[in-house]
Design a protein around this motif. Structure first.
Motif, PDB file in Angstrom:
ATOM      1  N   ASP A 326       0.944  -1.295   0.081  1.00  0.00           N
ATOM      2  CA  ASP A 326       0.102   0.166   0.051  1.00  0.00           C
ATOM      3  C   ASP A 326       0.749   1.181   0.004  1.00  0.00           C
ATOM      4  N   THR A 327       0.520   2.268  -0.753  1.00  0.00           N
ATOM      5  CA  THR A 327       1.428   3.379  -0.984  1.00  0.00           C
ATOM      6  C   THR A 327       1.383   4.326   0.184  1.00  0.00           C
ATOM      7  N   GLU A 328       0.443   4.608   0.756  1.00  0.00           N
ATOM      8  CA  GLU A 328       0.238   5.380   1.995  1.00  0.00           C
ATOM      9  C   GLU A 328       0.977   4.662   2.976  1.00  0.00           C
ATOM     10  N   GLU A 329       0.848   3.403   3.134  1.00  0.00           N
ATOM     11  CA  GLU A 329       1.536   2.505   4.419  1.00  0.00           C
ATOM     12  C   GLU A 329       3.094   2.531   4.011  1.00  0.00           C
ATOM     13  N   ALA A 330       3.553   2.562   2.713  1.00  0.00           N
ATOM     14  CA  ALA A 330       4.884   2.622   2.565  1.00  0.00           C
ATOM     15  C   ALA A 330       5.417   3.716   2.766  1.00  0.00           C
ATOM     16  N   ASP A 331       4.610   5.109   2.546  1.00  0.00           N
ATOM     17  CA  ASP A 331       5.337   6.239   2.746  1.00  0.00           C
ATOM     18  C   ASP A 331       5.657   6.296   4.375  1.00  0.00           C
ATOM     19  N   ASP A 332       4.818   5.887   5.268  1.00  0.00           N
ATOM     20  CA  ASP A 332       4.615   5.950   6.589  1.00  0.00           C
ATOM     21  C   ASP A 332       5.453   5.059   7.185  1.00  0.00           C
ATOM     22  N   ALA A 333       6.091   3.873   6.615  1.00  0.00           N
ATOM     23  CA  ALA A 333       6.750   2.930   7.174  1.00  0.00           C
ATOM     24  C   ALA A 333       7.831   3.352   8.030  1.00  0.00           C
ATOM     25  N   LEU A 334       9.068   4.076   7.359  1.00  0.00           N
ATOM     26  CA  LEU A 334      10.139   4.462   8.157  1.00  0.00           C
ATOM     27  C   LEU A 334       9.688   5.229   9.202  1.00  0.00           C
TER      28      LEU A 334
END
Length: 612
Positions: A326-334
């Motif tokens: 998921d794009t939003e999740e990936a942006d927030d992962a770090l």
């Protein structure tokens, strides 16, 4: 010839009559024998009580009700721990007769109100309420949404002495009185009262009250909660009605569960039983095991048993990032992992408990910059495309802190015991574990007490990253969760899991025996509030008061909670809760039980239950 046929018919009829008389005589003989068998040795009738053999009895009837009564008002009497018989008699009344009487009553009330108004008297609220109720009932009867009945309610109580009988009567009258329901002893009618409450369908007291359908439905006696669902797993037996408690925790608003019990009450056994049965429905099970109680079950189902200790080869890197699509999740992962690492480092450096060294604002700022720089040195930035790179380790963070300005070198020295000191190795290298199994148990028993909370925090974060990467129906069981609640950051992380678990098809189960500390903390109460299921097994006396306040327990439930036998408790699911008996088959018992005193089959408790 015709006469002979008639004589034969008469003889046959007489024979049938004799046979029927013999059958009736045998039946009556049997009835008399049965009555003699069940009848008491003697019956003595007094004005306000009666005696059946050595037992005293007294019949009470209800004659007055409040304007409104609510569903379940009779359950407190039905469930009281006393010997009693309750009889309800319901007589339907013709609707037209009721409508005619209501019309007359409405006319009388309106006339009385008009007279009061003409004479300038103060309005009568009771009269206005009666008029409103009569008009409303007329409308409901007219359109057929309500029926009308005559209702009689009688209660016969039994005791071994007159003093005990008086005490029980006071208890019954108090329960009724609290609900503005008025009752009386059937003075000089105790024989009629006894006949009205024994199962022979005779209403000899004939003390009745008018009720409509809605009001009379509230007295339905079988109001115990039923938690049987069309799918899910068997949790146990409903002690109210002997029904099965079959439930799917993933069908609720969230799949979280908390289990409270004192040591030896069977909390671990119950959770292991649920885990075993949930695996049959396709759910994966992940367990954090502080006391090595789950290895036997894990081995039996072919699961992965991961032992964490300073001497083991197992490695978990807290710097691992989830590989989410998921794009939003990936942006927030770090960013999310940086926040988690902040909390972890505060705990590792002793800044989360009272009396510890703590971290200053400058140290917090330096740690934040050091974490960002550490990821950047291996090529990981906020760009999701860089998240597949090999993550850094605590060694890298140590080097970053050591060579930066400000408080970095001092922080590096405090972190050194996790890189090259006593606690080195286990959390300072790349991860080498795989939880791709239907059951995975993280055994942290052999870790030092000082390292346990940190290990639980890191393992939770690792599991959370896997959960976000590979979404499927999972249960995460955290045993002895009170160890995490001692630290503000780990408690906050556990609460974060409880809030976000549903989005990733995760059901979090927290187990604790330290009820006061868990419920006494802000995060602990928040975790309970974010758990749709709760199980309260036997508690210590001090814990009962705390739990009764949190779960709004009745006085009877409070009393039972401290005296439940092993394997019994209160099971909450959504808005309902029941008294439950946990039961396991013999095979399940053999797989689950880890009690140090192994019971023989003849000593196995009812339902194959064993406590851990």
């Amino acid at each position: 010839m015709a006469k002979k046929k008639l004589d034969a018919i008469d003889i046959a009829a007489q024979q049938r009559a004799r046979e029927q008389a013999e059958v009736e005589q045998a039946f009556l003989t049997g009835v008399r024998t049965l009555r003699d068998f069940i009848a008491p040795s003697s019956v003595e009738i007094q004005a306000s009580y009666f005696r059946l053999g050595a037992k005293y009895g007294r019949t009470i009837y209800v004659y007055g009700y409040p304007r409104e009564i609510y569903t379940g008002w009779l359950s407190s009497v039905i469930n009281i721990d006393e010997v009693l018989d309750i009889s309800m008699f319901i007589y339907p009344v013709d609707t037209q007769v009721v409508l005619n009487n209501l019309r007359k009553k409405v006319t009388q009330l309106e006339a009385s109100m008009n007279i009061n108004a003409e004479k300038g008297r103060v309005r009568d609220p009771a009269m206005e309420a009666a008029l409103q109720d009569a008009e409303e009932l007329r409308n409901q009867l007219q359109i057929g949404s309500e029926k009308f009945f005559r209702y009689g309610l009688y209660v016969t109580i039994y005791a071994d002495s007159l003093d005990e009988l008086n005490f029980i009567q006071h208890k019954i009258e108090t329960i009724f009185g609290q609900q503005l329901i008025f009752s009386k002893v059937a003075s000089n009618q105790q024989e009629q009262g006894l006949n009205s409450t024994v199962p022979q369908l005779m209403d000899q007291l004939q003390i009745r009250r008018n009720m409509n359908t809605g009001a009379i439905s509230t007295s339905f006696p079988f109001t115990s909660a039923d938690l049987t669902d069309g799918k899910g797993v068997l949790y146990g037996i409903n002690m109210h009605n002997n029904g099965l408690v079959i439930f799917d925790r993933f069908s609720l608003e969230n799949a979280n569960m908390v289990v409270f019990a004192k040591s030896g009450a069977g909390k671990s056994f119950t959770v292991k039983l649920e885990a075993l049965r949930s695996m049959m429905t396709g759910a994966d099970i992940v367990i954090i095991d502080p006391e090595n109680e789950y290895q036997k079950l894990c081995d039996a189902v072919g699961g992965s048993h991961i032992r964490l200790s300073l001497n083991s080869d197992t490695r978990i890197n807290p710097f691992d990032l989830p590989r989410v699509i998921d794009t939003e999740e990936a942006d927030d992962a770090l960013r999310a992992n940086l926040v988690t690492l902040h909390g972890l480092l505060r705990q590792m450096l002793g800044g989360s408990v009272a009396g510890s060294i703590g971290l200053t604002a400058a140290e917090e700022a330096d740690i934040d910059q050091a974490l960002i720089d550490t990821y950047a040195r291996v090529g990981i930035t906020s760009d999701p495309l860089t998240h597949n790179s090999t993550p850094p380790t605590i060694h890298d963070l140590y080097d970053t802190l050591l060579h930066m300005g400000g408080t970095g070198p001092q922080l590096a020295q405090r972190l050194r015991k996790f890189t090259s000191g006593t606690f080195a190795g286990i959390f300072s290298q790349q991860s080498n574990i795989d939880i791709n199994n239907a059951m995975v148990v993280f055994n942290i028993r052999d870790l030092e007490d000082e390292l346990r909370p940190t290990a639980m925090y890191i393992v939770l974060n690792h599991i959370w990253n896997i959960t976000r990467t590979d979404q499927k129906k999972r249960m995460l069981i955290v045993d002895e969760a009170w160890q995490l609640m001692k630290y503000e950051d780990s408690a906050s992380f556990l609460f974060s899991l409880a809030k976000r678990a549903r989005k990733y098809q995760l059901g979090l189960t927290t187990i604790t025996q330290d009820v006061e500390d868990f419920v006494g903390s802000k995060m602990g109460r928040a975790i309970v509030a974010n758990s749709s299921m709760q199980l309260l097994l036997k508690q210590s006396s001090s814990a009962v008061d705390v739990l009764s306040s949190v779960f709004k327990l009745t006085e009877e439930e409070q009393k039972r909670l401290a005296n439940f036998p092993v394997g019994q408790g209160l099971f909450f699911a959504g808005q309902n809760h029941v008294h439950i008996q946990i039961q396991a088959s013999d095979t399940e018992y053999d797989l689950i039980n880890t009690s140090p005193t192994k019971q023989l089959p003849s000593e196995t408790p009812i339902g194959g239950y064993g406590a851990v």
